[in-house]
Design a protein around this motif. Structure first.
Motif, mmCIF file in Angstrom:
data_model
loop_
_atom_site.group_PDB
_atom_site.id
_atom_site.type_symbol
_atom_site.label_atom_id
_atom_site.label_comp_id
_atom_site.label_asym_id
_atom_site.label_seq_id
_atom_site.Cartn_x
_atom_site.Cartn_y
_atom_site.Cartn_z
ATOM 1 N N VAL A 1 42.427 27.879 45.564
ATOM 2 C CA VAL A 1 43.000 27.358 46.725
ATOM 3 C C VAL A 1 41.745 27.576 47.716
ATOM 4 C CG1 VAL A 1 44.592 27.431 48.614
ATOM 5 C CG2 VAL A 1 45.273 28.053 46.190
ATOM 6 N N ILE A 2 41.372 25.996 48.510
ATOM 7 C CA ILE A 2 40.351 26.274 49.299
ATOM 8 C C ILE A 2 40.904 26.229 50.721
ATOM 9 C CG2 ILE A 2 38.149 24.936 50.103
ATOM 10 C CD1 ILE A 2 37.968 23.708 47.238
ATOM 11 N N GLY B 1 38.135 30.220 58.940
ATOM 12 C CA GLY B 1 38.942 31.134 59.636
ATOM 13 C C GLY B 1 40.113 31.569 59.211
ATOM 14 N N THR B 2 40.499 31.139 57.987
ATOM 15 C CA THR B 2 41.925 31.741 57.575
ATOM 16 C C THR B 2 41.804 32.904 56.876
ATOM 17 O OG1 THR B 2 42.654 29.230 56.854
ATOM 18 C CG2 THR B 2 43.653 31.083 55.656
ATOM 19 N N ASP B 3 42.718 33.882 57.326
ATOM 20 C CA ASP B 3 42.652 35.131 56.952
ATOM 21 C C ASP B 3 43.387 35.238 55.265
ATOM 22 O OD1 ASP B 3 43.570 37.882 56.102
ATOM 23 O OD2 ASP B 3 44.070 38.153 57.954
ATOM 24 N N GLU B 4 42.275 35.198 54.443
ATOM 25 C CA GLU B 4 42.591 35.496 53.073
ATOM 26 C C GLU B 4 43.678 36.249 52.613
ATOM 27 O OE1 GLU B 4 39.226 37.707 50.297
ATOM 28 O OE2 GLU B 4 38.824 35.706 51.371
ATOM 29 N N ALA B 5 43.676 37.523 53.020
ATOM 30 C CA ALA B 5 44.701 38.488 52.851
ATOM 31 C C ALA B 5 46.080 38.214 53.097
ATOM 32 C CB ALA B 5 44.237 39.930 53.110
ATOM 33 N N ASN B 6 46.171 37.542 54.368
ATOM 34 C CA ASN B 6 47.564 37.068 54.891
ATOM 35 C C ASN B 6 48.060 36.085 54.333
ATOM 36 O OD1 ASN B 6 49.692 37.267 56.833
ATOM 37 N ND2 ASN B 6 48.691 35.336 57.813
ATOM 38 N N PHE B 7 47.263 35.049 53.851
ATOM 39 C CA PHE B 7 47.561 33.989 53.067
ATOM 40 C C PHE B 7 48.101 34.071 51.644
ATOM 41 C CE2 PHE B 7 47.268 30.609 49.811
ATOM 42 C CZ PHE B 7 47.493 29.453 50.618
ATOM 43 N N ALA B 8 47.449 35.505 51.218
ATOM 44 C CA ALA B 8 47.717 35.861 49.767
ATOM 45 C C ALA B 8 49.214 36.698 49.790
ATOM 46 C CB ALA B 8 46.766 36.739 49.344
ATOM 47 N N LEU B 9 49.348 37.558 50.796
ATOM 48 C CA LEU B 9 50.661 37.808 51.186
ATOM 49 C C LEU B 9 51.857 36.899 51.021
ATOM 50 C CD1 LEU B 9 50.022 40.714 53.413
ATOM 51 C CD2 LEU B 9 50.805 41.018 51.072
ATOM 52 N N LYS B 10 51.810 35.890 51.593
ATOM 53 C CA LYS B 10 52.520 34.945 51.766
ATOM 54 C C LYS B 10 52.812 34.052 50.569
ATOM 55 C CE LYS B 10 52.363 34.186 56.770
ATOM 56 N NZ LYS B 10 51.880 33.420 57.956
ATOM 57 N N GLU C 1 54.587 26.974 51.473
ATOM 58 C CA GLU C 1 54.710 25.871 52.443
ATOM 59 C C GLU C 1 54.421 26.210 53.931
ATOM 60 O OE1 GLU C 1 55.999 22.702 51.603
ATOM 61 O OE2 GLU C 1 56.106 23.395 49.385
ATOM 62 N N SER C 2 54.631 27.342 54.403
ATOM 63 C CA SER C 2 54.320 27.621 55.898
ATOM 64 C C SER C 2 52.828 27.618 55.986
ATOM 65 C CB SER C 2 54.731 28.879 56.078
ATOM 66 O OG SER C 2 54.235 29.978 55.310
ATOM 67 N N GLU C 3 51.955 27.634 55.013
ATOM 68 C CA GLU C 3 50.326 27.890 55.181
ATOM 69 C C GLU C 3 49.701 26.530 54.907
ATOM 70 O OE1 GLU C 3 49.037 30.535 56.456
ATOM 71 O OE2 GLU C 3 51.089 30.927 56.889
ATOM 72 N N LYS C 4 50.603 25.230 54.455
ATOM 73 C CA LYS C 4 49.898 23.926 54.136
ATOM 74 C C LYS C 4 48.596 23.801 55.024
ATOM 75 C CE LYS C 4 52.503 22.352 50.739
ATOM 76 N NZ LYS C 4 51.974 22.185 49.415
ATOM 77 N N ALA C 5 48.813 24.080 56.380
ATOM 78 C CA ALA C 5 47.742 23.707 57.460
ATOM 79 C C ALA C 5 46.486 24.446 56.972
ATOM 80 C CB ALA C 5 48.099 23.749 58.879
ATOM 81 N N SER C 6 46.552 25.586 56.533
ATOM 82 C CA SER C 6 45.349 26.444 56.287
ATOM 83 C C SER C 6 44.696 26.017 54.860
ATOM 84 C CB SER C 6 45.852 27.911 55.956
ATOM 85 O OG SER C 6 46.405 28.234 57.060
ATOM 86 N N ILE C 7 45.282 25.194 54.187
ATOM 87 C CA ILE C 7 44.714 24.538 52.821
ATOM 88 C C ILE C 7 44.012 23.253 53.009
ATOM 89 C CG2 ILE C 7 45.293 24.062 50.431
ATOM 90 C CD1 ILE C 7 47.821 25.871 50.806
ATOM 91 N N LYS D 1 36.296 29.600 51.994
ATOM 92 C CA LYS D 1 36.656 30.719 51.276
ATOM 93 C C LYS D 1 37.623 29.951 50.147
ATOM 94 C CE LYS D 1 36.810 34.485 54.558
ATOM 95 N NZ LYS D 1 37.736 35.482 54.977
ATOM 96 N N PHE D 2 37.459 30.506 49.001
ATOM 97 C CA PHE D 2 38.533 30.162 47.930
ATOM 98 C C PHE D 2 39.149 31.070 47.179
ATOM 99 C CE2 PHE D 2 34.512 29.636 45.269
ATOM 100 C CZ PHE D 2 34.776 30.376 44.439
ATOM 101 N N ILE D 3 40.432 30.863 46.769
ATOM 102 C CA ILE D 3 40.921 32.187 45.964
ATOM 103 C C ILE D 3 41.815 31.642 45.067
ATOM 104 C CG2 ILE D 3 40.984 33.525 48.229
ATOM 105 C CD1 ILE D 3 44.042 32.778 48.480
ATOM 106 N N CYS D 4 42.246 32.485 44.163
ATOM 107 C CA CYS D 4 43.619 32.238 43.292
ATOM 108 C C CYS D 4 44.899 32.953 43.922
ATOM 109 C CB CYS D 4 43.201 32.942 41.953
ATOM 110 S SG CYS D 4 44.707 32.913 40.780
ATOM 111 N N SER D 5 45.751 32.334 44.332
ATOM 112 C CA SER D 5 46.744 32.779 45.102
ATOM 113 C C SER D 5 47.767 33.433 43.974
ATOM 114 C CB SER D 5 47.360 31.646 45.852
ATOM 115 O OG SER D 5 47.933 30.633 45.066
ATOM 116 N N PHE D 6 47.553 33.437 42.859
ATOM 117 C CA PHE D 6 48.817 34.048 41.898
ATOM 118 C C PHE D 6 49.002 35.549 42.491
ATOM 119 C CE2 PHE D 6 50.297 36.056 38.019
ATOM 120 C CZ PHE D 6 51.304 35.266 37.548
#
Length: 173
Positions: free
Chosen positions: A96-97, A101-110, A122-128, A154-159
């Protein structure tokens, strides 16, 4: 937690402990392809495609690189390969790219609560900016997108639980 879930978790943890001691491979993967033009008797050779990126995820919860580079304004063709063998239900990977400015930890929690959408909340579509499908061992997915603005993304694996070890940056120059 029922007994079957506990046993599955213990088996997975044991497998990860045994396999996580392998050595990490170094390589040029993730670098944009060189563009070269040569001519023979006035005929130009085809130009290599820019922004073709390949990254691998494995059963040890690792990407094979933590840095990708691309040229701004040019289409990016990114392939994620899950080179492991464990199915996606236990060791799924995606890439996920995130917007700057997106907080990766907060994104991962959701993302942890977004199993129904393969851990893309779904709530974070604008961050992707873009994301691959969730993959199991032996699978791969290719996505195409363009980033016009130079920057570091930043890119992450959101699993669930993977962001701690599976993250990096896409540098757009």
């Amino acid at each position: 937690m029922n007994t079957q879930t506990k046993i599955s978790a213990l088996i997975l943890m044991g497998f990860l402990t045994i396999t996580s001691c392998g050595k990490k491979q170094d390589g040029q993967i993730g670098e944009p392809a060189d563009t070269t033009e040569t001519s023979t008797e006035g005929v130009a050779a085809p130009v290599a495609e820019e922004n073709v990126l390949v990254i691998e995820g494995n059963d040890q919860m690792q990407f094979n690189t933590n840095e990708l580079k691309a040229v701004a304004g040019k289409p990016i063709k990114l392939t994620l390969k899950h080179v492991g063998k464990i199915p996606k239900e236990a060791m799924g990977h995606n890439l996920v790219i995130l917007q700057e400015g997106t907080d990766e930890a907060n994104f991962a929690l959701k993302a942890n609560d977004a199993k129904a959408t393969d851990y893309i909340p779904e709530s974070e579509k604008a961050s992707i900016i873009a994301h691959t499908k969730l993959l199991g061992g032996g699978e791969e997915d290719t996505i195409e997108f363009t980033i016009d603005k130079k920057g570091t993304y930043k890119f992450i694996c959101s699993f669930p639980g993977h962001v701690a070890m599976m993250k990096g940056v896409l540098i757009v120059e």
